[in-house]
Write a protein that holds these residues in place. Structure first.
Motif, PDB file in Angstrom:
ATOM      1  N   GLY A  16       8.092  -0.223   4.225  1.00 56.79           N
ATOM      2  CA  GLY A  16       6.909  -0.564   3.442  1.00 56.79           C
ATOM      3  C   GLY A  16       5.757  -0.987   4.331  1.00 56.79           C
ATOM      4  O   GLY A  16       5.952  -1.501   5.437  1.00 56.79           O
ATOM      5  N   ASP A  62       0.022   5.183   6.296  1.00 57.87           N
ATOM      6  CA  ASP A  62       1.308   5.524   5.681  1.00 57.87           C
ATOM      7  C   ASP A  62       2.351   5.752   6.774  1.00 57.87           C
ATOM      8  O   ASP A  62       2.491   6.858   7.310  1.00 57.87           O
ATOM      9  CB  ASP A  62       1.147   6.774   4.812  1.00 57.87           C
ATOM     10  CG  ASP A  62       2.404   7.073   4.011  1.00 57.87           C
ATOM     11  OD1 ASP A  62       3.373   6.292   4.120  1.00 57.87           O
ATOM     12  OD2 ASP A  62       2.420   8.073   3.268  1.00 57.87           O
ATOM     13  N   VAL A  68       5.663   4.804   6.276  1.00 56.54           N
ATOM     14  CA  VAL A  68       6.982   4.711   5.652  1.00 56.54           C
ATOM     15  C   VAL A  68       7.874   5.844   6.174  1.00 56.54           C
ATOM     16  O   VAL A  68       7.475   7.017   6.198  1.00 56.54           O
ATOM     17  CB  VAL A  68       6.876   4.781   4.122  1.00 56.54           C
ATOM     18  CG1 VAL A  68       8.265   4.794   3.481  1.00 56.54           C
ATOM     19  CG2 VAL A  68       6.064   3.604   3.597  1.00 56.54           C
ATOM     20  N   ILE A 107       0.840  -1.198   0.000  1.00 57.03           N
ATOM     21  CA  ILE A 107       0.000   0.000   0.000  1.00 57.03           C
ATOM     22  C   ILE A 107       0.875   1.247   0.000  1.00 57.03           C
ATOM     23  O   ILE A 107       0.594   2.219  -0.703  1.00 57.03           O
ATOM     24  CB  ILE A 107      -0.934  -0.007   1.222  1.00 57.03           C
ATOM     25  CG1 ILE A 107      -1.769  -1.287   1.239  1.00 57.03           C
ATOM     26  CG2 ILE A 107      -1.835   1.213   1.230  1.00 57.03           C
ATOM     27  CD1 ILE A 107      -2.606  -1.456   2.492  1.00 57.03           C
ATOM     28  N   TYR A 108       1.934   1.198   0.788  1.00 48.42           N
ATOM     29  CA  TYR A 108       2.894   2.300   0.850  1.00 48.42           C
ATOM     30  C   TYR A 108       4.303   1.714   0.849  1.00 48.42           C
ATOM     31  O   TYR A 108       4.548   0.647   1.411  1.00 48.42           O
ATOM     32  CB  TYR A 108       2.706   3.141   2.130  1.00 48.42           C
ATOM     33  CG  TYR A 108       1.323   3.698   2.296  1.00 48.42           C
ATOM     34  CD1 TYR A 108       0.900   4.812   1.587  1.00 48.42           C
ATOM     35  CD2 TYR A 108       0.417   3.096   3.173  1.00 48.42           C
ATOM     36  CE1 TYR A 108      -0.376   5.329   1.746  1.00 48.42           C
ATOM     37  CE2 TYR A 108      -0.863   3.602   3.346  1.00 48.42           C
ATOM     38  CZ  TYR A 108      -1.251   4.716   2.616  1.00 48.42           C
ATOM     39  OH  TYR A 108      -2.518   5.205   2.771  1.00 48.42           O
ATOM     40  N   GLY A 109       5.227   2.415   0.221  1.00 46.30           N
ATOM     41  CA  GLY A 109       6.621   2.022   0.252  1.00 46.30           C
ATOM     42  C   GLY A 109       6.915   0.784  -0.574  1.00 46.30           C
ATOM     43  O   GLY A 109       6.214   0.435  -1.529  1.00 46.30           O
ATOM     44  N   GLN A 110       7.950   0.061  -0.164  1.00 48.27           N
ATOM     45  CA  GLN A 110       8.444  -1.096  -0.896  1.00 48.27           C
ATOM     46  C   GLN A 110       9.147  -2.049   0.070  1.00 48.27           C
ATOM     47  O   GLN A 110       9.398  -1.682   1.227  1.00 48.27           O
ATOM     48  CB  GLN A 110       9.429  -0.639  -1.975  1.00 48.27           C
ATOM     49  CG  GLN A 110      10.640   0.094  -1.420  1.00 48.27           C
ATOM     50  CD  GLN A 110      11.536   0.633  -2.515  1.00 48.27           C
ATOM     51  OE1 GLN A 110      11.233   0.534  -3.686  1.00 48.27           O
ATOM     52  NE2 GLN A 110      12.666   1.204  -2.118  1.00 48.27           N
ATOM     53  N   GLU A 131      -0.775  -3.306   7.409  1.00 48.97           N
ATOM     54  CA  GLU A 131      -1.565  -2.083   7.548  1.00 48.97           C
ATOM     55  C   GLU A 131      -2.207  -1.983   8.925  1.00 48.97           C
ATOM     56  O   GLU A 131      -2.236  -0.895   9.521  1.00 48.97           O
ATOM     57  CB  GLU A 131      -2.642  -2.048   6.467  1.00 48.97           C
ATOM     58  CG  GLU A 131      -3.449  -0.766   6.460  1.00 48.97           C
ATOM     59  CD  GLU A 131      -4.545  -0.768   5.408  1.00 48.97           C
ATOM     60  OE1 GLU A 131      -5.099   0.304   5.124  1.00 48.97           O
ATOM     61  OE2 GLU A 131      -4.856  -1.858   4.888  1.00 48.97           O
TER      62      GLU A 131
END
Length: 457
Positions: free
Chosen positions: A209, A192, A194, A160-163, A181
């Motif tokens: 992430g 979020d 990250v 959903i966010y980042g890596q 999450e």
């Protein structure tokens, strides 16, 4: 022209034949609804008995599908090999042995070097770690897995966010973390996270992430926090017995399931060479591992190979009990019902109705009741799985187990609603219908017209 006319004639004949069949089926269903209204008690018993039988079968089908189906984030189970245990057997003393998982040195030598695979990952069990949140005195707990960069290739997590942590982070042992999450919202109050730092066992890790939260039913991949195992060098170093035994399972992603035997040959060859080296009178036994993912569901004894003949026999006996017992009960009910309908059958035979037509009508009547029972069973089975998910989904893991404090079992729509499950339900309905209606219907229709008419009061 002759071929064209013949083709046109066949098409028209086929159309009218299909139309007649549809009209007959519609008439049968209409008569079946009338019979349902005329005999509500029998119909209710029939539907409830069918629904309970099918719900039991469907519960098992749903549970097994959740355990072996391609479900997020384990969407590649159908082409995945898993090695979950290593068995070290002493040669001189056969009563002494050690069984655990694999150490990282063994994973590197045996599995990371496999040829013709898409990805390989080593993953630890999910352990409970403390999570410090703000100024809260009592820390939360989180399930943490140690793994590698191949983990994000073997398992299809949705970021959903980042890596994921990079190969550079992994090689240098950087304290980076991927979190779910739900964990991000529990700790930081937002999705979020990250760039934030999460304190795990009183050590800070940078969040790189955030992934969509998986279900706890996905035991091989499930966690709330994933860390590179290189950031815990002492843990990796201390859990390495004989260069083989350690805390890591291995998952291998294949190009296709057909490549399983080729890859297993490579593992078998490595084990053979390992056992030819001078050791302290012990040798490594893999018991046929790595197995395709669906086979690991039945691998409950680390001391023996899988015996699929025994497994199939046991499952066949369970299905036979779940289907045969209600089918016999329904057959008795239908036999009693057919005895009361003998005068009707006799009158219809006297007016020219064939045995095939009467048989077809009775089968359609029972099929209608069975389908209604199947719908009831389908709803009941989904309700049972949803409301009893906390213990049902751990039942196939060797017994029901309490969930960790920080975990809530979740069920997604792709776990319950699957075309294969609906197809299985339909087949079960048809089989149950035929088993329960075939014999009593044939016996009743063989009765002589005079005998049938004499039964009328």
């Amino acid at each position: 022209p002759l071929k064209t006319e013949l083709w046109a004639f066949c098409s028209v004949f086929s159309f009218y034949h299909t139309l007649i069949c549809i009209c007959m089926i519609g008439k049968y269903l209409q008569q079946s609804f009338m019979m349902l209204k005329q005999q509500p008690l029998f119909s209710c018993f029939y539907i409830v008995a069918t629904g309970l039988a099918i719900s039991m079968v469907m519960v098992l089908a749903v549970l097994y599908y959740i355990k072996i189906g391609d479900i997020y984030p384990e969407t590649h189970r159908s082409r995945m090999l898993v090695a979950s245990s290593a068995h070290m057997q002493y040669t001189k003393d056969t009563d002494w042995n050690t069984t655990w998982k694999f150490s990282i040195p063994f994973v590197k030598d045996c599995f990371y070097s496999l040829e013709g695979v898409e990805a390989v990952t080593a993953v630890s069990d999910a352990d409970s770690w403390f999570v410090k949140v703000g100024n809260v005195k009592r820390p939360l707990s989180a399930l943490v897995k140690l793994t590698d960069t191949g983990f994000w290739k073997v398992f299809d997590f949705s970021f959903i966010y980042g890596q994921p942590f990079t190969d550079a982070d992994f090689q240098s042992g950087m304290r980076t973390a991927v979190i779910s999450e739900d964990m991000a919202r529990r700790v930081f109050g937002k999705g979020d996270a990250v760039g934030e730092y999460i304190k795990l066992n009183y050590t800070d890790y940078r969040v790189c992430g955030v992934v969509k939260s998986p279900s706890y039913a996905m035991k091989l991949s499930y966690a709330q926090v994933w860390l590179p195992y290189t950031c815990q060098p002492a843990y990796v170093r201390d859990n390495n017995q004989w260069g083989v035994i350690g805390p890591f399972q291995v998952a291998v992603l294949l190009p296709s399931a057909a490549d399983a035997d080729r890859v297993k040959l490579q593992v078998d060859e490595y084990v053979r060479k390992f056992n030819t080296l001078p050791h302290d009178d012990y040798h490594l036994v893999m018991h046929g591992q790595p197995y395709l993912y669906w086979k690991t569901l039945f691998y409950v004894n680390d001391m023996d190979d899988l015996d699929f003949f025994v497994i199939v026999r046991q499952m066949g006996l369970w299905l036979l009990m779940l289907l045969l017992v209600p089918a016999l009960n329904l057959s008795g009910m239908i036999s009693s019902r057919m005895e009361r309908r003998l005068p009707e059958m006799g009158i219809r035979k006297a007016f020219g109705a064939t045995g095939e037509r009467l048989f077809s009508q009775i089968v359609w009547e029972n099929l209608l009741l069975t389908c209604l029972g199947g719908i009831m069973g389908l709803i009941l089975s989904f309700s049972m799985v949803y409301f009893a998910k906390s213990w049902l989904l751990t039942m196939l893991d060797g017994g029901t187990q309490p969930l960790p404090d920080s975990v809530q079992m979740s069920i997604t729509t792709d776990m319950l609603f699957n075309p294969t499950l609906f197809a299985v339900t339909f087949v079960v309905c048809v089989v149950l219908n035929l088993l329960s209606a075939l014999i009593p219907t044939c016996v009743a229709l063989k009765k002589d017209i005079v005998y049938s008419l004499s039964r009328q009061k």
